[in-house]
Design an enzyme around this catalytic site. Structure first.
Site, PDB file in Angstrom:
ATOM      1  N   CYS B  52       0.836  -1.216   0.000  1.00  0.00           N
ATOM      2  CA  CYS B  52       0.000   0.000   0.000  1.00  0.00           C
ATOM      3  C   CYS B  52       0.862   1.255   0.000  1.00  0.00           C
ATOM      4  O   CYS B  52       1.721   1.429   0.864  1.00  0.00           O
ATOM      5  CB  CYS B  52      -0.897  -0.019   1.240  1.00  0.00           C
ATOM      6  SG  CYS B  52      -1.727   1.561   1.519  1.00  0.00           S
ATOM      7  N   CYS B  55       0.421   3.365   3.465  1.00  0.00           N
ATOM      8  CA  CYS B  55       0.825   2.873   4.781  1.00  0.00           C
ATOM      9  C   CYS B  55       2.140   3.525   5.220  1.00  0.00           C
ATOM     10  O   CYS B  55       2.973   3.878   4.392  1.00  0.00           O
ATOM     11  CB  CYS B  55       0.998   1.345   4.744  1.00  0.00           C
ATOM     12  SG  CYS B  55      -0.541   0.420   4.986  1.00  0.00           S
ATOM     13  N   HIS B 115      -4.095   0.257   8.090  1.00  0.00           N
ATOM     14  CA  HIS B 115      -4.625  -0.033   6.759  1.00  0.00           C
ATOM     15  C   HIS B 115      -6.031  -0.642   6.808  1.00  0.00           C
ATOM     16  O   HIS B 115      -6.805  -0.530   5.850  1.00  0.00           O
ATOM     17  CB  HIS B 115      -3.670  -1.007   6.060  1.00  0.00           C
ATOM     18  CG  HIS B 115      -3.997  -1.287   4.628  1.00  0.00           C
ATOM     19  ND1 HIS B 115      -3.743  -0.380   3.617  1.00  0.00           N
ATOM     20  CD2 HIS B 115      -4.569  -2.367   4.022  1.00  0.00           C
ATOM     21  CE1 HIS B 115      -4.135  -0.896   2.447  1.00  0.00           C
ATOM     22  NE2 HIS B 115      -4.634  -2.094   2.667  1.00  0.00           N
ATOM     23  N   ASN B 155     -13.533   9.841  -1.010  1.00  0.00           N
ATOM     24  CA  ASN B 155     -14.183   8.812  -1.818  1.00  0.00           C
ATOM     25  C   ASN B 155     -13.965   7.492  -1.102  1.00  0.00           C
ATOM     26  O   ASN B 155     -12.827   7.066  -0.940  1.00  0.00           O
ATOM     27  CB  ASN B 155     -13.551   8.712  -3.217  1.00  0.00           C
ATOM     28  CG  ASN B 155     -13.830   9.946  -4.053  1.00  0.00           C
ATOM     29  OD1 ASN B 155     -14.882  10.556  -3.944  1.00  0.00           O
ATOM     30  ND2 ASN B 155     -12.876  10.308  -4.904  1.00  0.00           N
ATOM     31  N   SER B 163      -9.267   3.925  -5.209  1.00  0.00           N
ATOM     32  CA  SER B 163      -8.405   2.856  -5.702  1.00  0.00           C
ATOM     33  C   SER B 163      -7.544   2.243  -4.605  1.00  0.00           C
ATOM     34  O   SER B 163      -6.750   1.364  -4.854  1.00  0.00           O
ATOM     35  CB  SER B 163      -7.531   3.367  -6.850  1.00  0.00           C
ATOM     36  OG  SER B 163      -6.872   4.550  -6.457  1.00  0.00           O
ATOM     37  N   HIS B 166      -6.972   1.897   2.031  1.00  0.00           N
ATOM     38  CA  HIS B 166      -6.387   2.576   3.197  1.00  0.00           C
ATOM     39  C   HIS B 166      -7.226   3.835   3.479  1.00  0.00           C
ATOM     40  O   HIS B 166      -7.475   4.619   2.570  1.00  0.00           O
ATOM     41  CB  HIS B 166      -4.924   2.957   2.916  1.00  0.00           C
ATOM     42  CG  HIS B 166      -4.186   3.369   4.149  1.00  0.00           C
ATOM     43  ND1 HIS B 166      -3.192   2.608   4.722  1.00  0.00           N
ATOM     44  CD2 HIS B 166      -4.327   4.458   4.953  1.00  0.00           C
ATOM     45  CE1 HIS B 166      -2.751   3.222   5.813  1.00  0.00           C
ATOM     46  NE2 HIS B 166      -3.437   4.342   5.976  1.00  0.00           N
ATOM     47  N   HIS B 168      -8.482   7.220   3.728  1.00  0.00           N
ATOM     48  CA  HIS B 168      -7.895   8.504   3.336  1.00  0.00           C
ATOM     49  C   HIS B 168      -8.915   9.400   2.657  1.00  0.00           C
ATOM     50  O   HIS B 168      -9.963   8.947   2.211  1.00  0.00           O
ATOM     51  CB  HIS B 168      -6.695   8.290   2.405  1.00  0.00           C
ATOM     52  CG  HIS B 168      -7.074   7.860   1.009  1.00  0.00           C
ATOM     53  ND1 HIS B 168      -7.524   6.588   0.708  1.00  0.00           N
ATOM     54  CD2 HIS B 168      -7.081   8.534  -0.164  1.00  0.00           C
ATOM     55  CE1 HIS B 168      -7.777   6.501  -0.591  1.00  0.00           C
ATOM     56  NE2 HIS B 168      -7.530   7.669  -1.149  1.00  0.00           N
ATOM     57  N   GLN B 170      -9.068  13.535   0.454  1.00  0.00           N
ATOM     58  CA  GLN B 170      -8.284  14.407  -0.405  1.00  0.00           C
ATOM     59  C   GLN B 170      -8.676  15.868  -0.185  1.00  0.00           C
ATOM     60  O   GLN B 170      -9.756  16.159   0.332  1.00  0.00           O
ATOM     61  CB  GLN B 170      -8.538  14.085  -1.876  1.00  0.00           C
ATOM     62  CG  GLN B 170      -8.144  12.686  -2.310  1.00  0.00           C
ATOM     63  CD  GLN B 170      -8.160  12.541  -3.832  1.00  0.00           C
ATOM     64  OE1 GLN B 170      -7.628  13.398  -4.547  1.00  0.00           O
ATOM     65  NE2 GLN B 170      -8.760  11.482  -4.328  1.00  0.00           N
TER      66      GLN B 170
HETATM   67  O1  LIG Z   1      -7.684  10.928  -7.039  1.00  0.00           O
HETATM   68  P1  LIG Z   1      -8.060   9.482  -7.143  1.00  0.00           P
HETATM   69  O2  LIG Z   1      -8.483   8.886  -5.835  1.00  0.00           O
HETATM   70  O3  LIG Z   1      -7.006   8.660  -7.825  1.00  0.00           O
HETATM   71  O4  LIG Z   1      -9.319   9.466  -8.117  1.00  0.00           O
HETATM   72  C1  LIG Z   1     -10.657   9.476  -7.738  1.00  0.00           C
HETATM   73  O5  LIG Z   1     -11.064  10.743  -7.219  1.00  0.00           O
HETATM   74  C2  LIG Z   1     -11.003  11.856  -8.128  1.00  0.00           C
HETATM   75  C3  LIG Z   1     -11.581  13.062  -7.443  1.00  0.00           C
HETATM   76  O6  LIG Z   1     -12.948  12.889  -7.105  1.00  0.00           O
HETATM   77  C4  LIG Z   1     -11.727  11.557  -9.437  1.00  0.00           C
HETATM   78  O7  LIG Z   1     -11.451  12.581 -10.372  1.00  0.00           O
HETATM   79  C5  LIG Z   1     -11.300  10.218 -10.041  1.00  0.00           C
HETATM   80  O8  LIG Z   1     -12.107   9.931 -11.168  1.00  0.00           O
HETATM   81  C6  LIG Z   1     -11.460   9.128  -8.972  1.00  0.00           C
HETATM   82  O9  LIG Z   1     -11.060   7.887  -9.494  1.00  0.00           O
END
Ligand SMILES: O=P(O)(O)O[C@H]1O[C@H](CO)[C@@H](O)[C@H](O)[C@H]1O
Ligand SMILES: O=P(O)(O)O[C@H]1O[C@H](CO)[C@@H](O)[C@H](O)[C@H]1O
Lengths: 347, 347
Positions: B52, B55, B115, B155, B163, B166, B168, B170
């Site tokens: 990961c 981590c 994790h 997300n 993806s 873990h 997290h 943004q």
């Molecule tokens: O930034 P990540 O986690 O790779 O990507 C994810 O979040 C982003 C922000 O919402 C999006 O634009 C991507 O389509 C999504 O896969």
């Protein structure tokens, strides 16, 4: 010193149809993908599936039986989101709690009796029958006093919420104009009042001149990637003449729409050599009894795939809370689609 | 004669934050589902995964190494959609082709070194550290002259484009205010100018009085299903005091936000006894140097699941071309969430 250039630098583009923006991050296309993969539904389907509730002669979930149709077939959705029985009423508490009853009709359109085909695999004569039916339905539904807007659309592929691969589309017709066409109406009207021409007529002339986002052009329609596309391979089909709605279309124009709908979806299938999923639909003049010289019929295609048959673009966190974001530029998408063979990869 | 009633009849509801509508079709919840099913990611994860890139102590894709952090950890996104190097410039051709360069900073926030955890499985003290970091980041990023808006989001789950499991979130901070908070800004301002109070303060008083959409209430925050919710189990967390942004929050308020964030996500996990996917994020005042008395901090939760751990709501054809549509009413969703145990089903 280098200059701002849209192939390399993050920027926002404005959508003059909705008044909204898209964030474009061209440099981000190199990002590796370790997330969810979509299933590829490439099983060979039979021409007739006894389990399919859309195939000719079969029973539907609602209990009715489909006739042995041999072109297109339309019926009222067995699980309609709208109906005409809806009682009228509403609520408005300080503009904070507002609700209104909504009347409508939801129909399903089978594109073909063949369970195994899709639009790009049908011939133009067969696709023309779908366009004929759209026209009939628009006129029929639109003539009712309860119906002020007719939304024709297609969800293709399980990733787009389609629960039956039998080629079909839907119509949701209703008493109010939904948000997306309402946003366009507003901007089309402002533009027409100012310029005496439709926004899309002027836009199309400029795009045909620039060429770099044009995919396909025939006698009556153009398919292009709009300057403000949000989905990776989003496209629009725009009529060359400022047609307001399907009801105004001649036989030639209907054939040309069928041809370009088929040509575009062939390119789509050829991109990743897979039956390419999308939601598509027609935006056209409301059926509210008013004149709509500002309206210009067009069809939107919103396909979710980004890099391959299995990697889609997720419109999630930032996109839901901020605004849509894309990695590859619309120009790059257009170039890729334009370079694909004109014949379907399955021959 | 029966009367219009929102539990039985199709209707539209108005979202006073965005000016948009949602179509509600309560009778449609009985529709059988034969479409795509989502994967349930219920594998047991290790506390530390050597593969990961989030981590502690591991290598990131960009080549850097994470420190052996033991609370939260923040770093610049290795595949940032925005950066500060972006050259300034723009295009405007007849209001049809409009683009503007965009500057910004994208960061990733690890919620925990573990994790295998998610917010509902962490304790309040640990979640409070996440809120502390949000506050620091809002103040740090917002103080830069290039940054006028700070979007914090999460997300969760592969179905929401995440993806890496873990825990997290943004932050995308940028020079312009994105569409969604810009729509809210406009309506908050109009309401404040007219009433001298924030729109959400008045809304919250009325919701607390009505009770039927309230889920959780603590000293400083309320979690509820908004009247205009579009996703089946969409929720909002609203501050009781009209806090404009994270920078204004006291220690007590941060603890209360951590507690309600955790309590709500526990209910979510308990709904289908699965790690419940969603995109969530905070809307708050722009950092443009202006006063924003009209702003009222809140958090949106957009979860995709509809009927079970594997059946999600598809916002596709009609929704993309018309407006969002939902089957179960917000009141039914609120009742279901309210009746769930307060403790996490995994104990
Ligand atoms: O930034 P990540 O986690 O790779 O990507 C994810 O979040 C982003 C922000 O919402 C999006 O634009 C991507 O389509 C999504 O896969
Ligand atoms: O009507 P269908 O095909 O059962 O359902 C599909 O299309 C509808 C209209 O876009 C959506 O509301 C549903 O979420 C989707 O699954």
């Amino acid at each position: 010193m280098s200059e701002f250039n849209m192939e390399d630098h993050p920027h926002r583009r404005y959508n003059p149809l909705t008044g909204e923006w898209v964030l474009v991050s061209p440099h981000r296309a190199k990002r590796p993908w370790q997330g969810q993969l979509e299933k590829v539904a490439e099983e060979k389907r039979p021409e007739h599936d006894p389990e399919c509730y859309l195939c000719p002669g079969n029973d539907r979930i609602g209990g009715e039986k489909n006739p042995s149709y041999d072109g297109t077939y339309v019926f009222t959705n067995d699980f309609a989101a709208l109906n005409l029985d809806a009682l009228k009423g509403g609520v408005n508490e300080d503009d904070l709690f507002r609700a209104e009853s909504e009347q409508g009709i939801c129909r399903v359109i089978c594109f073909s009796p063949r369970h195994d085909l899709t639009i790009p695999q049908m011939d133009v004569v067969a696709v023309k029958k779908v366009v004929d039916l759209w026209q009939e339905q628009y006129l029929d539904l639109g003539s009712r006093s309860e119906i002020n807007y007719v939304q024709i659309f297609e969800n293709k592929g399980s990733v787009m919420g389609c629960s039956n691969p039998h080629p079909h589309g839907q119509i949701w017709a209703q008493s109010s104009v939904p948000d997306e066409p309402a946003k366009e109406s507003l901007r089309f009207k402002a533009y027409f009042d100012k310029h005496g021409k439709t926004l899309l007529a002027d836009y199309l002339v400029k795009e045909l001149d620039k060429e770099d986002r044009i995919l396909i052009e025939n006698d009556h329609f153009v398919a292009l990637v709009p300057y403000w596309a949000t989905w990776p391979f989003e496209c629009m089909i725009i009529s060359q003449r400022a047609i307001q709605h399907l009801g105004q279309m001649s036989e030639d124009e209907k054939t040309a729409l069928a041809a370009i709908y088929r040509d575009l979806t062939i390119r789509y299938d050829n991109l990743f050599e897979v039956s390419f999923p999308y939601s598509a639909g027609i935006h056209q003049a409301p059926t509210d009894g008013e004149e709509h010289p500002e309206w210009h019929l067009h069809m939107h295609f919103y396909p979710p795939l980004l890099r391959s048959a299995t990697v889609k673009k997720f419109m999630v966190g930032y996109e839901m809370l901020g605004n849509p974001q894309r990695d590859i530029t619309p120009e790059t998408s257009a170039e890729r689609l334009r370079m694909l063979p004109k014949e379907h990869y399955k021959g």
